[in-house]
Motif scaffolding. Structure first.
Motif, PDB file in Angstrom:
ATOM      1  N   VAL A 254       8.805   8.265  -3.979  1.00  0.00           N
ATOM      2  CA  VAL A 254       9.128   8.029  -2.563  1.00  0.00           C
ATOM      3  C   VAL A 254       8.986   6.551  -2.221  1.00  0.00           C
ATOM      4  CG1 VAL A 254       8.452   8.549  -0.183  1.00  0.00           C
ATOM      5  CG2 VAL A 254       8.441  10.364  -1.913  1.00  0.00           C
ATOM      6  N   THR A 255       7.954   5.924  -2.792  1.00  0.00           N
ATOM      7  CA  THR A 255       7.738   4.490  -2.561  1.00  0.00           C
ATOM      8  C   THR A 255       8.909   3.676  -3.096  1.00  0.00           C
ATOM      9  OG1 THR A 255       5.329   4.751  -2.653  1.00  0.00           O
ATOM     10  CG2 THR A 255       6.206   2.550  -3.032  1.00  0.00           C
ATOM     11  N   ALA A 256       9.385   4.039  -4.296  1.00  0.00           N
ATOM     12  CA  ALA A 256      10.525   3.331  -4.882  1.00  0.00           C
ATOM     13  C   ALA A 256      11.776   3.512  -4.032  1.00  0.00           C
ATOM     14  CB  ALA A 256      10.777   3.837  -6.300  1.00  0.00           C
ATOM     15  N   TRP A 257      11.907   4.672  -3.427  1.00  0.00           N
ATOM     16  CA  TRP A 257      13.086   4.974  -2.611  1.00  0.00           C
ATOM     17  C   TRP A 257      13.043   4.251  -1.265  1.00  0.00           C
ATOM     18  CZ3 TRP A 257      13.469   9.214   1.358  1.00  0.00           C
ATOM     19  CH2 TRP A 257      14.785   9.336   1.860  1.00  0.00           C
ATOM     20  N   THR A 258      11.855   4.238  -0.640  1.00  0.00           N
ATOM     21  CA  THR A 258      11.731   3.650   0.703  1.00  0.00           C
ATOM     22  C   THR A 258      11.364   2.170   0.675  1.00  0.00           C
ATOM     23  OG1 THR A 258       9.384   4.263   0.843  1.00  0.00           O
ATOM     24  CG2 THR A 258      11.004   5.879   1.651  1.00  0.00           C
TER      25      THR A 258
ATOM     26  N   PRO B 216       3.815   5.450   2.362  1.00  0.00           N
ATOM     27  CA  PRO B 216       3.501   6.685   1.614  1.00  0.00           C
ATOM     28  C   PRO B 216       2.195   6.568   0.836  1.00  0.00           C
ATOM     29  CG  PRO B 216       5.816   6.151   1.394  1.00  0.00           C
ATOM     30  CD  PRO B 216       5.178   4.967   2.057  1.00  0.00           C
ATOM     31  N   ASP B 217       1.960   5.408   0.227  1.00  0.00           N
ATOM     32  CA  ASP B 217       0.729   5.161  -0.531  1.00  0.00           C
ATOM     33  C   ASP B 217      -0.481   5.171   0.389  1.00  0.00           C
ATOM     34  OD1 ASP B 217      -0.757   4.117  -2.985  1.00  0.00           O
ATOM     35  OD2 ASP B 217      -1.117   2.493  -1.560  1.00  0.00           O
ATOM     36  N   ILE B 218      -0.343   4.552   1.558  1.00  0.00           N
ATOM     37  CA  ILE B 218      -1.463   4.483   2.503  1.00  0.00           C
ATOM     38  C   ILE B 218      -1.816   5.873   3.030  1.00  0.00           C
ATOM     39  CG2 ILE B 218      -2.183   3.614   4.764  1.00  0.00           C
ATOM     40  CD1 ILE B 218      -0.441   1.123   4.198  1.00  0.00           C
ATOM     41  N   VAL B 219      -0.792   6.617   3.442  1.00  0.00           N
ATOM     42  CA  VAL B 219      -1.033   7.949   4.027  1.00  0.00           C
ATOM     43  C   VAL B 219      -1.667   8.886   3.006  1.00  0.00           C
ATOM     44  CG1 VAL B 219       0.072  10.009   4.975  1.00  0.00           C
ATOM     45  CG2 VAL B 219       0.791   7.738   5.748  1.00  0.00           C
TER      46      VAL B 219
END
Length: 212
Positions: free
Chosen positions: A161-165, A170-173
């Motif tokens: 998801v991080t690579a996509w956004t 996402p990492d923090i949440v």
């Protein structure tokens, strides 16, 4: 030759097995925390606390097989405090990164989480041999290792998801969610140790309600 399928029932064998699991967890804690700090991943830093927590739980099991109740309770409380230290560090990193939510290095994030999954799966398979021989704590240790594999898989998915956004959110949440789970686990370790303290007082003929 030792039969790997043979039941493990003696205290010495149980102690050896849980200490091996504790050593695996402690070793990967240092790996994961190092990578997490290097790439600025809240989720990995929070997940490293899981390895410290599992180290503590397995050490407590080993101590339970050889130490008096009172000393075991003291060791449990010390380990609960130790678990909180990296959790607080991860919470601070989440706070700092919220002001600048840059994404962590995705390949390193996914590779490290994959390594964590391998270690946790290995520990779960080892503990599966003794889950019915060491009481409720070994069962809890097995379930914790198994559940940690699921968390590692979620971190790998989060890397996608991080690579996509191309966002650090996402990492923090996910990191904050893992932090809360770890703090709850530390609280449970402390409560178990506190109950053992009260039991030790009762066995010594002291009033369990007397804190003076």
């Amino acid at each position: 030759m030792t039969d790997v399928g043979a039941p493990v029932t003696t205290p010495a064998k149980l102690r050896t097995i849980v200490l091996v699991v504790a050593a695996l967890n402690l070793a990967y804690f240092f790996v994961e925390v190092s990578v997490a700090l290097a790439i600025g991943s809240v989720a990995l830093l929070a997940d490293s606390v899981d390895f410290l927590e599992d180290t503590a739980v397995n050490v407590i099991i080993a101590l339970a097989l050889g130490l008096p109740l009172a000393k075991r309770a003291t060791a449990g409380k010390i380990m609960a405090v130790i678990i909180c230290a990296p959790a607080v560090a991860a919470a601070w990193q989440a706070f700092v990164k919220a002001g600048d939510p840059s994404p962590p290095d995705v390949p390193l994030l996914a590779i490290t989480a994959g390594g964590a999954a391998v270690v946790n799966l290995t520990c779960a398979l080892i503990l599966a041999r003794i889950r019915s021989h060491g009481g409720s704590m070994t069962t809890a240790a097995f379930l914790a290792a198994r559940n940690d594999v699921i968390i590692n898989v979620v971190i790998i998915a989060m890397a996608g998801v991080t690579a996509w956004t191309m966002s650090g959110w996402p990492d923090i949440v996910l990191g904050v969610v893992i932090i809360l789970l770890n703090l709850a686990a530390a609280k449970e370790v402390w409560e178990v140790a506190e109950s053992e303290t009260l039991a030790a007082r009762a066995l010594a003929g002291e009033d369990p309600e007397d804190d003076d």
